[in-house]
Design a protein around this motif. Structure first.
Motif, mmCIF file in Angstrom:
data_model
loop_
_atom_site.group_PDB
_atom_site.id
_atom_site.type_symbol
_atom_site.label_atom_id
_atom_site.label_comp_id
_atom_site.label_asym_id
_atom_site.label_seq_id
_atom_site.Cartn_x
_atom_site.Cartn_y
_atom_site.Cartn_z
ATOM 1 N N ASP A 138 81.778 27.264 -19.602
ATOM 2 C CA ASP A 138 83.056 27.758 -20.119
ATOM 3 C C ASP A 138 83.662 26.773 -21.124
ATOM 4 O O ASP A 138 83.815 25.586 -20.819
ATOM 5 N N GLN A 139 84.024 27.293 -22.300
ATOM 6 C CA GLN A 139 84.616 26.400 -23.299
ATOM 7 C C GLN A 139 86.033 25.984 -22.948
ATOM 8 O O GLN A 139 86.600 25.104 -23.587
ATOM 9 N N ARG A 140 86.586 26.615 -21.930
ATOM 10 C CA ARG A 140 87.928 26.199 -21.501
ATOM 11 C C ARG A 140 87.869 24.845 -20.806
ATOM 12 O O ARG A 140 88.892 24.189 -20.638
ATOM 13 N N GLY A 141 86.671 24.443 -20.362
ATOM 14 C CA GLY A 141 86.515 23.169 -19.658
ATOM 15 C C GLY A 141 85.725 22.170 -20.472
ATOM 16 O O GLY A 141 85.616 22.278 -21.695
ATOM 17 N N GLU A 142 85.151 21.192 -19.782
ATOM 18 C CA GLU A 142 84.415 20.123 -20.465
ATOM 19 C C GLU A 142 82.991 20.047 -19.946
ATOM 20 O O GLU A 142 82.386 18.988 -19.911
ATOM 21 N N GLY A 143 82.465 21.182 -19.488
ATOM 22 C CA GLY A 143 81.170 21.186 -18.823
ATOM 23 C C GLY A 143 79.991 21.140 -19.774
ATOM 24 O O GLY A 143 80.141 21.098 -21.005
ATOM 25 N N ARG A 144 78.791 21.148 -19.180
ATOM 26 C CA ARG A 144 77.566 21.119 -19.972
ATOM 27 C C ARG A 144 76.531 22.034 -19.323
ATOM 28 O O ARG A 144 76.293 21.947 -18.116
ATOM 29 N N ALA A 145 75.954 22.911 -20.155
ATOM 30 C CA ALA A 145 74.910 23.814 -19.671
ATOM 31 C C ALA A 145 73.619 23.455 -20.390
ATOM 32 O O ALA A 145 73.600 23.360 -21.619
ATOM 33 N N LYS A 147 102.298 39.550 -17.606
ATOM 34 C CA LYS A 147 102.838 38.222 -17.920
ATOM 35 C C LYS A 147 101.718 37.372 -18.488
ATOM 36 O O LYS A 147 100.652 37.240 -17.859
ATOM 37 N N LYS A 148 101.966 36.834 -19.697
ATOM 38 C CA LYS A 148 100.935 35.976 -20.288
ATOM 39 C C LYS A 148 100.971 34.618 -19.587
ATOM 40 O O LYS A 148 102.047 34.048 -19.408
ATOM 41 N N VAL A 149 99.793 34.096 -19.194
ATOM 42 C CA VAL A 149 99.775 32.785 -18.544
ATOM 43 C C VAL A 149 99.915 31.705 -19.626
ATOM 44 O O VAL A 149 99.534 31.914 -20.777
ATOM 45 N N ARG A 150 100.472 30.564 -19.222
ATOM 46 C CA ARG A 150 100.736 29.517 -20.214
ATOM 47 C C ARG A 150 99.451 28.900 -20.767
ATOM 48 O O ARG A 150 99.377 28.494 -21.900
ATOM 49 N N TYR A 151 98.435 28.811 -19.899
ATOM 50 C CA TYR A 151 97.178 28.184 -20.318
ATOM 51 C C TYR A 151 96.016 29.105 -19.981
ATOM 52 O O TYR A 151 96.085 29.856 -19.022
ATOM 53 N N PRO A 152 94.925 28.976 -20.768
ATOM 54 C CA PRO A 152 93.718 29.694 -20.355
ATOM 55 C C PRO A 152 93.306 29.187 -18.975
ATOM 56 O O PRO A 152 93.615 28.049 -18.631
ATOM 57 N N TYR A 153 92.644 29.986 -18.180
ATOM 58 C CA TYR A 153 92.278 29.538 -16.837
ATOM 59 C C TYR A 153 90.799 29.781 -16.527
ATOM 60 O O TYR A 153 90.142 30.572 -17.166
ATOM 61 N N GLY A 154 90.317 29.039 -15.523
ATOM 62 C CA GLY A 154 88.920 29.145 -15.104
ATOM 63 C C GLY A 154 88.034 28.147 -15.811
ATOM 64 O O GLY A 154 88.426 27.557 -16.839
ATOM 65 N N ASP A 155 86.862 27.930 -15.245
ATOM 66 C CA ASP A 155 85.869 27.021 -15.835
ATOM 67 C C ASP A 155 84.505 27.515 -15.349
ATOM 68 O O ASP A 155 83.840 26.867 -14.552
ATOM 69 N N MET A 156 84.131 28.683 -15.876
ATOM 70 C CA MET A 156 82.949 29.371 -15.351
ATOM 71 C C MET A 156 81.653 28.681 -15.776
ATOM 72 O O MET A 156 81.531 28.234 -16.918
#
Ligand code: DON
Length: 557
Positions: A546-553, A520-529
């Motif tokens: 993770d580019q799925r989130g708004e973080g900064r490395a 089953k394909k999930v509706r949204y990408p998941y995780g924020d590694m």
């Protein structure tokens, strides 16, 4: 809430503070929010070590990601001190209040009452985060807590611009937030969803953080903050007592460890299932040469390893202070070899032949993670949570503290599923003072040449995400690649591979189906590694968010 024009100054402050870097040591920090990463570097610049930076980042996340973690929630901090190779897991997981009991979310017929373990103060367990911060700072830091909490206090006082993620998650929890006026007054703009880039100020939270900074654990677990917490929780239907707060203790635990093809894994044991699921799955996979296999077989085998490790999670894992966990067996390579022998290369094993029932998984949940390492190898992996976005949706009056809904991570009855579709048994049933089973997996991976620190939010999918990242590390890839890996997940029940767009190709889906897998394909990408890496020889550092989130490395010198 202030409007867009007023926040340009804040954004400029963000990028400026990132330039304030430690001169002594290079350090890599990856967190889910630029201001949290900046808070870490600010404290390093004041002479703090990585553990002080971890205090600053944790507290900053509590302010700038109020939907993910906070003083009203819990956390795990996995630490490594290089000079004496000391390693410890600080378990700051929430505990059930003493008045909690196993039937508290059930009606007279024994059915789960909708939302009772998810919304409002009855869903909130006794927070561990404040005690964890005090302990981390006192035992391992160089600076006083009052110094390390300063950036967080400043963010709460002066405010910060809310981003897309904040708005998306606020919308997801809008109904419950409307229900609690104290919460609505802080996070909504006159009862409506705020505009993007509005300024969020949290003066009450700034005061509560200052109390903690000045008085240590008494600043939260007794005195005026505790009075306010207990009073408003009970007024709104909760069951906390002052004794619950006063008696809360963090626990220092031995992390669980394993070895996969020469890679040393260090991660969370009880009260989290994270490290056990990760190591058990890797032990199963250790019997194959995945590098020589085609992609389809690789994905099939990884799925089958996930299925078996999550199955054991549901059977055996819970709070080790309340139950006996057969840890030696679960982490044993011989036991894994037995599980491996039940895997066919051409066919899925239906989960119902293992045990249990099929339930649907919910989506769109939250938590946060950060990773820090310096060029000596001192490091912190920490995953922090209030469970669902904006936790229980309940802010205790005058405290600014949003309470968790972590009670939902218990099984309301043996065999019940929680908000993540996870199924569990007696091992994870509600008992007074017990910690609910977590999936959080803050992890260190060490090869001959490199040390990695990583983790992610994502509920039940946390361990499978860390597993995919660990396999990617073993392949020779770096943090930029691990955080990007397209994700797929199997948790035994429901018996389905959940996958992100791009993780399984059309031909792979067809073949997996013919092998007996449902997908089953999930509706949204998941995780924020959030991940960082130290090369042991060159001392060079890498960091990725993770580019799925708004973080900064950031790697700072
Ligand atoms: O402890 C746990 O496993 C959950 N409360 C974590 C929740 C979570 O990661 C939600 N994130 N998307």
């Amino acid at each position: 809430m202030l409007r867009a024009a007023q926040i340009v100054v804040i954004l400029l402050t963000t990028s400026f503070s990132l330039q304030v870097l430690s001169e002594e040591h290079k350090v890599a920090i990856a967190s889910a929010h630029p201001l949290a990463t900046a808070a870490g570097f600010e404290i390093l610049a004041k002479g703090g070590n990585v553990f002080d930076a971890a205090v600053a980042v944790s507290a900053a996340l509590a302010v700038v990601e109020p939907f993910s973690s906070g003083l009203g929630g819990g956390a795990y901090w996995l630490l490594h001190r290089e000079k004496d190779a000391f390693e410890v897991l600080i378990d700051g997981r929430e505990k059930a209040p003493m008045a909690a009991h196993k039937n508290m979310y059930l009606d007279k017929e024994g059915k789960v009452i909708d939302k009772l373990s998810l919304d409002g103060p009855l869903s909130a367990a006794i927070p561990g985060m404040p005690a964890g911060l005090v302990h981390l700072s006192k035992q391992y830091g160089k600076l006083p807590l009052s110094e390390s909490l300063l950036p967080a206090i400043r963010y709460a006082q002066t405010g910060f611009a809310v981003g897309e993620r904040y708005l998306k998650l606020l919308k997801f929890r809008e109904a419950v937030i409307h229900h609690y006026p104290e919460t609505a007054a802080i996070f909504l703009d006159k009862g409506k969803l705020p505009e993007r880039f509005s300024l969020l100020r949290q003066p009450d939270l700034a005061k509560t953080l200052s109390n903690l900074a000045n008085s240590g654990r008494e600043g939260f677990y007794s005195g005026s903050t505790a009075d306010k917490l207990v009073e408003s929780v009970n007024k709104a239907g909760g069951i906390w007592t002052k004794n619950d707060l006063e008696s809360y203790q963090i626990i220092e635990r031995k992390p669980v460890t394993g070895v996969y093809k020469g890679l040393k894994i260090t991660s969370t044991g009880s009260s989290s299932s994270g490290g056990v699921v990760l190591i058990e799955a890797l032990n199963i996979l250790a019997g194959y040469d995945l590098s020589k296999m085609d992609e389809l077989t690789r994905k099939h085998l990884i799925t089958e390893a996930m299925r078996r490790a999550y199955h054991d999670r549901s059977l055996y894992l819970g709070d080790e202070d309340f139950i006996n966990i057969p840890l030696k067996r679960l982490l044993s390579e011989d036991y894994a070899a037995g599980l491996r022998s039940s895997i066919r290369l051409d066919k899925a094993l239906p989960s119902e032949l293992m045990s249990g029932q099929i339930e649907l998984q919910t989506e769109g949940l939250n938590t946060t993670h950060f990773s820090i390492i310096d060029d000596e190898g001192n490091r912190v992996a920490s995953t922090l949570s209030i469970n669902f976005p904006f936790g229980s949706g309940f802010v205790a009056e005058g405290t600014g503290v949003i309470l968790n809904n972590e009670m939902d991570d218990f099984d309301s009855y043996p065999g019940a599923t929680n908000g993540y579709g996870l199924i569990g048994g007696i091992a994870n049933c509600i008992e007074p003072g017990k910690r609910m089973l977590s999936s959080m997996t803050p992890t260190f991976l060490e090869s001959d040449t490199d040390i990695a620190v990583l983790g992610t939010p994502g509920g039940s999918r946390i361990s499978s995400m860390v597993l995919l990242a660990a396999l990617d590390f073993e392949k020779g890839n770096g943090p930029e690649s691990w955080v990007k890996v397209p994700r797929y997940h199997h948790q035994f029940m429901p018996d389905v591979i959940e996958y992100e767009e791009g993780a399984l190709s059309e031909p792979e889906l067809t073949s997996l189906k013919s092998m007996g897998h449902q997908s089953k394909k999930v509706r949204y990408p998941y995780g924020d590694m959030q991940a960082v890496l130290l090369n042991k020889k060159t001392k060079s550092l890498l960091a990725a968010s993770d580019q799925r989130g708004e973080g900064r490395a950031v790697v700072g010198k």
